[in-house]
Design a protein around this motif. Sequence first.
Motif, PDB file in Angstrom:
ATOM      1  N   PRO A 110       0.797  -1.225  -0.052  1.00 42.35           N
ATOM      2  CA  PRO A 110      -0.003  -0.037   0.082  1.00 42.35           C
ATOM      3  C   PRO A 110       0.767   1.254   0.033  1.00 42.35           C
ATOM      4  CG  PRO A 110      -0.191  -1.165   2.422  1.00 42.35           C
ATOM      5  CD  PRO A 110       0.413  -1.890   1.163  1.00 42.35           C
ATOM      6  N   HIS A 111       2.286   1.042   0.222  1.00 40.98           N
ATOM      7  CA  HIS A 111       3.075   2.198   0.232  1.00 40.98           C
ATOM      8  C   HIS A 111       3.777   2.676  -1.138  1.00 40.98           C
ATOM      9  CE1 HIS A 111       2.579   2.094   4.551  1.00 40.98           C
ATOM     10  NE2 HIS A 111       2.863   1.015   4.594  1.00 40.98           N
ATOM     11  N   CYS A 112       4.086   1.557  -1.676  1.00 39.82           N
ATOM     12  CA  CYS A 112       5.106   1.874  -2.890  1.00 39.82           C
ATOM     13  C   CYS A 112       4.366   1.114  -4.069  1.00 39.82           C
ATOM     14  CB  CYS A 112       6.524   1.411  -2.612  1.00 39.82           C
ATOM     15  SG  CYS A 112       6.631  -0.169  -2.591  1.00 39.82           S
ATOM     16  N   GLY A 113       3.514  -0.005  -4.065  1.00 39.80           N
ATOM     17  CA  GLY A 113       2.859  -0.426  -4.999  1.00 39.80           C
ATOM     18  C   GLY A 113       3.380  -1.686  -5.597  1.00 39.80           C
ATOM     19  N   LYS A 114       4.645  -2.354  -4.995  1.00 45.04           N
ATOM     20  CA  LYS A 114       5.422  -3.412  -5.370  1.00 45.04           C
ATOM     21  C   LYS A 114       4.471  -4.709  -4.998  1.00 45.04           C
ATOM     22  CE  LYS A 114       9.537  -6.197  -4.368  1.00 45.04           C
ATOM     23  NZ  LYS A 114       8.925  -7.245  -5.219  1.00 45.04           N
ATOM     24  N   ARG A 115       4.375  -5.646  -5.921  1.00 44.16           N
ATOM     25  CA  ARG A 115       3.616  -6.951  -5.725  1.00 44.16           C
ATOM     26  C   ARG A 115       4.281  -7.733  -4.750  1.00 44.16           C
ATOM     27  NH1 ARG A 115       1.996 -10.409 -10.809  1.00 44.16           N
ATOM     28  NH2 ARG A 115       0.479 -11.950  -9.552  1.00 44.16           N
ATOM     29  N   LEU A 116       3.437  -8.107  -3.289  1.00 39.74           N
ATOM     30  CA  LEU A 116       4.096  -8.689  -2.302  1.00 39.74           C
ATOM     31  C   LEU A 116       3.914  -9.990  -2.317  1.00 39.74           C
ATOM     32  CD1 LEU A 116       2.713  -6.161   0.458  1.00 39.74           C
ATOM     33  CD2 LEU A 116       5.130  -6.422  -0.423  1.00 39.74           C
ATOM     34  N   PHE A 117       2.570 -10.369  -2.837  1.00 43.05           N
ATOM     35  CA  PHE A 117       2.197 -12.048  -2.804  1.00 43.05           C
ATOM     36  C   PHE A 117       0.865 -11.781  -3.621  1.00 43.05           C
ATOM     37  CE2 PHE A 117       0.705 -10.306   1.156  1.00 43.05           C
ATOM     38  CZ  PHE A 117      -0.589 -10.860   1.161  1.00 43.05           C
ATOM     39  N   ASP A 118       0.599 -13.070  -3.837  1.00 48.65           N
ATOM     40  CA  ASP A 118      -0.627 -13.389  -4.673  1.00 48.65           C
ATOM     41  C   ASP A 118      -1.494 -14.379  -3.624  1.00 48.65           C
ATOM     42  OD1 ASP A 118       0.152 -12.297  -6.784  1.00 48.65           O
ATOM     43  OD2 ASP A 118       0.161 -13.994  -7.998  1.00 48.65           O
ATOM     44  N   VAL A 119      -2.766 -14.247  -3.556  1.00 49.64           N
ATOM     45  CA  VAL A 119      -3.758 -14.789  -2.482  1.00 49.64           C
ATOM     46  C   VAL A 119      -4.822 -15.345  -3.212  1.00 49.64           C
ATOM     47  CG1 VAL A 119      -5.023 -12.970  -2.056  1.00 49.64           C
ATOM     48  CG2 VAL A 119      -4.724 -14.550  -0.296  1.00 49.64           C
ATOM     49  N   SER A 120      -5.513 -16.801  -2.904  1.00 46.94           N
ATOM     50  CA  SER A 120      -6.421 -17.098  -3.529  1.00 46.94           C
ATOM     51  C   SER A 120      -7.640 -16.262  -3.286  1.00 46.94           C
ATOM     52  CB  SER A 120      -6.816 -18.684  -3.103  1.00 46.94           C
ATOM     53  OG  SER A 120      -7.072 -18.562  -1.815  1.00 46.94           O
ATOM     54  N   CYS A 138       7.790  -4.926   3.282  1.00 44.91           N
ATOM     55  CA  CYS A 138       7.967  -4.777   1.783  1.00 44.91           C
ATOM     56  C   CYS A 138       9.601  -4.767   1.639  1.00 44.91           C
ATOM     57  CB  CYS A 138       7.538  -3.603   1.331  1.00 44.91           C
ATOM     58  SG  CYS A 138       7.789  -3.352  -0.308  1.00 44.91           S
ATOM     59  N   GLU A 139       9.874  -5.678   0.675  1.00 47.38           N
ATOM     60  CA  GLU A 139      11.549  -5.390   0.456  1.00 47.38           C
ATOM     61  C   GLU A 139      11.803  -4.289  -0.293  1.00 47.38           C
ATOM     62  OE1 GLU A 139      12.072  -8.035  -3.635  1.00 47.38           O
ATOM     63  OE2 GLU A 139      12.294  -9.091  -1.801  1.00 47.38           O
ATOM     64  N   VAL A 183       6.385  -1.660   6.660  1.00 46.01           N
ATOM     65  CA  VAL A 183       5.670  -2.936   7.098  1.00 46.01           C
ATOM     66  C   VAL A 183       3.978  -2.484   6.973  1.00 46.01           C
ATOM     67  CG1 VAL A 183       4.762  -4.328   9.231  1.00 46.01           C
ATOM     68  CG2 VAL A 183       7.228  -3.559   8.858  1.00 46.01           C
ATOM     69  N   ALA A 184       3.250  -3.481   6.049  1.00 48.12           N
ATOM     70  CA  ALA A 184       1.985  -3.408   5.822  1.00 48.12           C
ATOM     71  C   ALA A 184       1.194  -4.231   6.504  1.00 48.12           C
ATOM     72  CB  ALA A 184       1.767  -3.197   4.324  1.00 48.12           C
ATOM     73  N   THR A 185       0.063  -4.019   7.085  1.00 48.07           N
ATOM     74  CA  THR A 185      -0.930  -4.927   7.487  1.00 48.07           C
ATOM     75  C   THR A 185      -2.266  -5.015   6.782  1.00 48.07           C
ATOM     76  OG1 THR A 185      -0.209  -4.630   9.828  1.00 48.07           O
ATOM     77  CG2 THR A 185      -2.338  -5.534   9.412  1.00 48.07           C
ATOM     78  N   ILE A 186      -2.343  -6.086   5.965  1.00 47.00           N
ATOM     79  CA  ILE A 186      -3.340  -6.070   4.900  1.00 47.00           C
ATOM     80  C   ILE A 186      -4.489  -7.168   5.491  1.00 47.00           C
ATOM     81  CG2 ILE A 186      -3.566  -6.820   2.409  1.00 47.00           C
ATOM     82  CD1 ILE A 186      -0.423  -6.245   2.240  1.00 47.00           C
ATOM     83  N   PRO A 187      -5.643  -6.641   5.436  1.00 47.43           N
ATOM     84  CA  PRO A 187      -6.803  -7.649   5.537  1.00 47.43           C
ATOM     85  C   PRO A 187      -6.883  -8.366   4.140  1.00 47.43           C
ATOM     86  CG  PRO A 187      -7.394  -5.451   5.143  1.00 47.43           C
ATOM     87  CD  PRO A 187      -6.002  -5.133   5.220  1.00 47.43           C
ATOM     88  N   VAL A 188      -7.232  -9.627   4.384  1.00 43.91           N
ATOM     89  CA  VAL A 188      -7.504 -10.491   3.204  1.00 43.91           C
ATOM     90  C   VAL A 188      -8.965 -10.953   3.335  1.00 43.91           C
ATOM     91  CG1 VAL A 188      -6.921 -12.641   1.786  1.00 43.91           C
ATOM     92  CG2 VAL A 188      -5.118 -11.481   2.712  1.00 43.91           C
ATOM     93  N   ILE A 189      -9.818 -10.608   2.262  1.00 46.10           N
ATOM     94  CA  ILE A 189     -11.030 -10.814   2.280  1.00 46.10           C
ATOM     95  C   ILE A 189     -11.599 -11.395   1.029  1.00 46.10           C
ATOM     96  CG2 ILE A 189     -13.506  -9.640   2.423  1.00 46.10           C
ATOM     97  CD1 ILE A 189     -12.179  -7.326   3.658  1.00 46.10           C
ATOM     98  N   ALA A 190     -12.160 -12.768   1.239  1.00 52.40           N
ATOM     99  CA  ALA A 190     -12.784 -13.757   0.100  1.00 52.40           C
ATOM    100  C   ALA A 190     -13.695 -12.765  -0.869  1.00 52.40           C
ATOM    101  CB  ALA A 190     -13.405 -14.689   0.696  1.00 52.40           C
ATOM    102  N   ASP A 191     -13.382 -12.839  -2.218  1.00 53.89           N
ATOM    103  CA  ASP A 191     -14.143 -12.217  -2.919  1.00 53.89           C
ATOM    104  C   ASP A 191     -15.559 -12.686  -3.090  1.00 53.89           C
ATOM    105  OD1 ASP A 191     -12.098 -10.666  -4.151  1.00 53.89           O
ATOM    106  OD2 ASP A 191     -11.849 -11.745  -5.823  1.00 53.89           O
ATOM    107  N   GLN A 192     -16.715 -11.549  -3.349  1.00 47.02           N
ATOM    108  CA  GLN A 192     -17.839 -12.335  -3.197  1.00 47.02           C
ATOM    109  C   GLN A 192     -18.405 -12.151  -4.817  1.00 47.02           C
ATOM    110  OE1 GLN A 192     -19.806 -12.607  -0.324  1.00 47.02           O
ATOM    111  NE2 GLN A 192     -17.729 -12.040   0.702  1.00 47.02           N
ATOM    112  N   GLY A 193     -18.017 -13.147  -5.465  1.00 43.96           N
ATOM    113  CA  GLY A 193     -18.490 -13.564  -6.788  1.00 43.96           C
ATOM    114  C   GLY A 193     -18.189 -14.796  -7.115  1.00 43.96           C
TER     115      GLY A 193
END
Length: 103
Positions: free
Chosen positions: A66-76, A87-88, A93-103
């Motif tokens: 969320p700070h620089c836009g670098k891809r950190l990881f992919d999540v299902s 972020c390397e 340090v970023a705290t990212i909520p991972v929420i299941a897609d509703q679709g």
Amino acid sequence: MRTVQIKCNRERRLFDTIEGSKLKILIKCSNTKVCPYKADCLRTTEIVLGAEKEAFDEFYKAINCPHCGKRLFDVSTDSVGIVTIKCEMCGKVATIPVIADQG
């Protein structure tokens, strides 16, 4: 909520999450500069937490810093949890909520 450290196969810290998260993540180890195993550890690692691998779908979305836009990881797309990762690129340090897609 208890924090759990997730490490790669070489015991290098990848990220933190909270206990009870259900995550399927594809991540490249961000410790390549200091890891003594970097020569044979540059491939992407699959981390599965909270359920069997087959319980997750095969669709992924990219999570960027969320700070620089670098891809950190992919999540299902059906993962649920909170990921705290450094972020390397920018070092923040970023705290990212991972929420299941509703679709």
